[in-house]
Design a protein around this motif. Sequence first.
Motif, PDB file in Angstrom:
ATOM      1  N   MET A   1       0.841  -1.198   0.000  1.00 47.26           N
ATOM      2  CA  MET A   1       0.000   0.000   0.000  1.00 47.26           C
ATOM      3  C   MET A   1       0.878   1.251   0.000  1.00 47.26           C
ATOM      4  O   MET A   1       1.918   1.279   0.649  1.00 47.26           O
ATOM      5  N   PRO A   2       0.464   2.296  -0.702  1.00 50.28           N
ATOM      6  CA  PRO A   2       1.258   3.530  -0.708  1.00 50.28           C
ATOM      7  C   PRO A   2       1.207   4.234   0.635  1.00 50.28           C
ATOM      8  O   PRO A   2       0.200   4.172   1.348  1.00 50.28           O
ATOM      9  N   THR A   3       2.304   4.901   0.994  1.00 51.44           N
ATOM     10  CA  THR A   3       2.284   5.751   2.183  1.00 51.44           C
ATOM     11  C   THR A   3       1.420   6.979   1.929  1.00 51.44           C
ATOM     12  O   THR A   3       0.603   7.371   2.768  1.00 51.44           O
ATOM     13  N   ILE A   4       1.610   7.615   0.772  1.00 51.40           N
ATOM     14  CA  ILE A   4       0.784   8.761   0.382  1.00 51.40           C
ATOM     15  C   ILE A   4       0.047   8.390  -0.896  1.00 51.40           C
ATOM     16  O   ILE A   4       0.662   7.948  -1.869  1.00 51.40           O
ATOM     17  N   GLY A   5      -1.251   8.578  -0.892  1.00 52.36           N
ATOM     18  CA  GLY A   5      -2.045   8.309  -2.080  1.00 52.36           C
ATOM     19  C   GLY A   5      -2.890   9.509  -2.469  1.00 52.36           C
ATOM     20  O   GLY A   5      -3.657  10.012  -1.644  1.00 52.36           O
ATOM     21  N   PHE A   6      -2.690  10.008  -3.675  1.00 49.30           N
ATOM     22  CA  PHE A   6      -3.532  11.074  -4.225  1.00 49.30           C
ATOM     23  C   PHE A   6      -4.533  10.421  -5.165  1.00 49.30           C
ATOM     24  O   PHE A   6      -4.142   9.703  -6.095  1.00 49.30           O
ATOM     25  N   ARG A   7      -5.817  10.672  -4.944  1.00 54.98           N
ATOM     26  CA  ARG A   7      -6.867  10.061  -5.757  1.00 54.98           C
ATOM     27  C   ARG A   7      -7.748  11.142  -6.384  1.00 54.98           C
ATOM     28  O   ARG A   7      -8.554  11.770  -5.693  1.00 54.98           O
ATOM     29  N   GLU A   8      -7.524  11.387  -7.673  1.00 57.36           N
ATOM     30  CA  GLU A   8      -8.361  12.323  -8.424  1.00 57.36           C
ATOM     31  C   GLU A   8      -8.462  13.689  -7.710  1.00 57.36           C
ATOM     32  O   GLU A   8      -9.538  14.279  -7.606  1.00 57.36           O
ATOM     33  N   VAL A   9      -7.321  14.173  -7.227  1.00 55.43           N
ATOM     34  CA  VAL A   9      -7.314  15.405  -6.432  1.00 55.43           C
ATOM     35  C   VAL A   9      -7.494  16.625  -7.329  1.00 55.43           C
ATOM     36  O   VAL A   9      -6.733  16.835  -8.288  1.00 55.43           O
ATOM     37  N   THR A  10      -8.504  17.411  -7.003  1.00 61.16           N
ATOM     38  CA  THR A  10      -8.814  18.640  -7.727  1.00 61.16           C
ATOM     39  C   THR A  10      -8.876  19.786  -6.730  1.00 61.16           C
ATOM     40  O   THR A  10      -9.302  19.604  -5.591  1.00 61.16           O
ATOM     41  N   ARG A  11      -8.420  20.947  -7.171  1.00 63.41           N
ATOM     42  CA  ARG A  11      -8.496  22.128  -6.304  1.00 63.41           C
ATOM     43  C   ARG A  11      -8.855  23.347  -7.138  1.00 63.41           C
ATOM     44  O   ARG A  11      -8.155  23.692  -8.097  1.00 63.41           O
ATOM     45  N   HIS A  12      -9.956  23.975  -6.779  1.00 63.80           N
ATOM     46  CA  HIS A  12     -10.391  25.227  -7.408  1.00 63.80           C
ATOM     47  C   HIS A  12     -10.160  26.376  -6.437  1.00 63.80           C
ATOM     48  O   HIS A  12     -10.320  26.220  -5.227  1.00 63.80           O
ATOM     49  N   PHE A  13      -9.791  27.536  -6.971  1.00 63.82           N
ATOM     50  CA  PHE A  13      -9.690  28.761  -6.194  1.00 63.82           C
ATOM     51  C   PHE A  13     -10.646  29.784  -6.785  1.00 63.82           C
ATOM     52  O   PHE A  13     -10.713  29.941  -8.014  1.00 63.82           O
ATOM     53  N   ALA A  14     -11.354  30.499  -5.926  1.00 64.84           N
ATOM     54  CA  ALA A  14     -12.213  31.583  -6.391  1.00 64.84           C
ATOM     55  C   ALA A  14     -11.355  32.793  -6.738  1.00 64.84           C
ATOM     56  O   ALA A  14     -10.380  33.106  -6.044  1.00 64.84           O
ATOM     57  N   THR A  15     -11.656  33.444  -7.839  1.00 65.52           N
ATOM     58  CA  THR A  15     -10.970  34.672  -8.248  1.00 65.52           C
ATOM     59  C   THR A  15     -12.014  35.705  -8.641  1.00 65.52           C
ATOM     60  O   THR A  15     -13.199  35.395  -8.783  1.00 65.52           O
ATOM     61  N   LYS A  16     -11.555  36.926  -8.842  1.00 65.74           N
ATOM     62  CA  LYS A  16     -12.484  37.986  -9.220  1.00 65.74           C
ATOM     63  C   LYS A  16     -13.074  37.750 -10.609  1.00 65.74           C
ATOM     64  O   LYS A  16     -14.102  38.324 -10.962  1.00 65.74           O
ATOM     65  N   ASN A  17     -12.405  36.888 -11.377  1.00 63.24           N
ATOM     66  CA  ASN A  17     -12.909  36.571 -12.714  1.00 63.24           C
ATOM     67  C   ASN A  17     -13.737  35.293 -12.743  1.00 63.24           C
ATOM     68  O   ASN A  17     -14.094  34.789 -13.797  1.00 63.24           O
ATOM     69  N   GLY A  18     -14.014  34.759 -11.551  1.00 68.78           N
ATOM     70  CA  GLY A  18     -14.888  33.605 -11.489  1.00 68.78           C
ATOM     71  C   GLY A  18     -14.275  32.389 -10.826  1.00 68.78           C
ATOM     72  O   GLY A  18     -14.901  31.748  -9.993  1.00 68.78           O
ATOM     73  N   GLY A  19     -13.047  32.053 -11.162  1.00 67.93           N
ATOM     74  CA  GLY A  19     -12.434  30.889 -10.545  1.00 67.93           C
ATOM     75  C   GLY A  19     -11.241  30.381 -11.328  1.00 67.93           C
ATOM     76  O   GLY A  19     -11.055  30.710 -12.504  1.00 67.93           O
TER      77      GLY A  19
END
Length: 260
Positions: A1-19
């Motif tokens: 098993m992995p020590t660290i597992g990233f699964r379909e990780v997504t990150r959005h940030f809000a901006t003045k232009n929408g995101g």
Amino acid sequence: MPTIGFREVTRHFATKNGGLTALDRVSLDIADGEFVTVVGPSGCGKSTLLGIAAGLLEPTGGEVTVDTEPVRGPGPERGVIFQQYALFPWMTVAANVEYGLKVAGVPRARRRSRARAVIDLVGLTDFADALPKTLSGGMKQRCAIARAYAVDPKILLMDEPFGALDSLTRVRMQDALLDTWSRDRRTVMFITHDVDEAVYLAGRVVVMAARPGRIHSVIDVDLPYPRTEEHRLSPGFAELRARVWSAVHHQPAAPEGAVP
């Protein structure tokens, strides 16, 4: 098993232009004891990915796990080291290194013994009673590494820790880090902009792409440990460096406003 597992990780940030989508469905496994470097163009989300692994940021989608347990915030099993040393200027090296143990309630005698051991490990024995202002940049970073080691984390998350150092000090710090890692084989995720550094340190180099942040390629580094100057000058190193360089720099520039 992995020590660290990233699964379909997504990150959005809000901006003045929408995101802004900083990361788009990133999946990656990092094995126990593995040294992985992450490199990519500015704005591809490298530091955001590390911040999510550290529990300092929450993903918009997907999940990060440590030993199969979801990351819900910072934890003692993950030591985080940034480019900025973030040392307490009024504390000695020893007091800085002891700080996390003190917060955790470790008895005084035990935390002092542990601090001495990791200060010796990073080569700062003669500077245990010095204040940060008297240290060079490389020594300050070694103090920051010792502080992270003191709480005995299973994982080190390092965000361009040598980026502010001069080239000679940077090379010496790379060798010191690998020497320490070879003795304890902690799991390391190391963010860098420097292709040579990425290849020299890692067992695998993860190359990220922007528009938005995602994994472009993963390149195995088949150079044996311990690494030496001889490896830096070898044809094998040059070939690997060229592959990583091509993967990083033959990409479109990140869009304006992209995050680190």
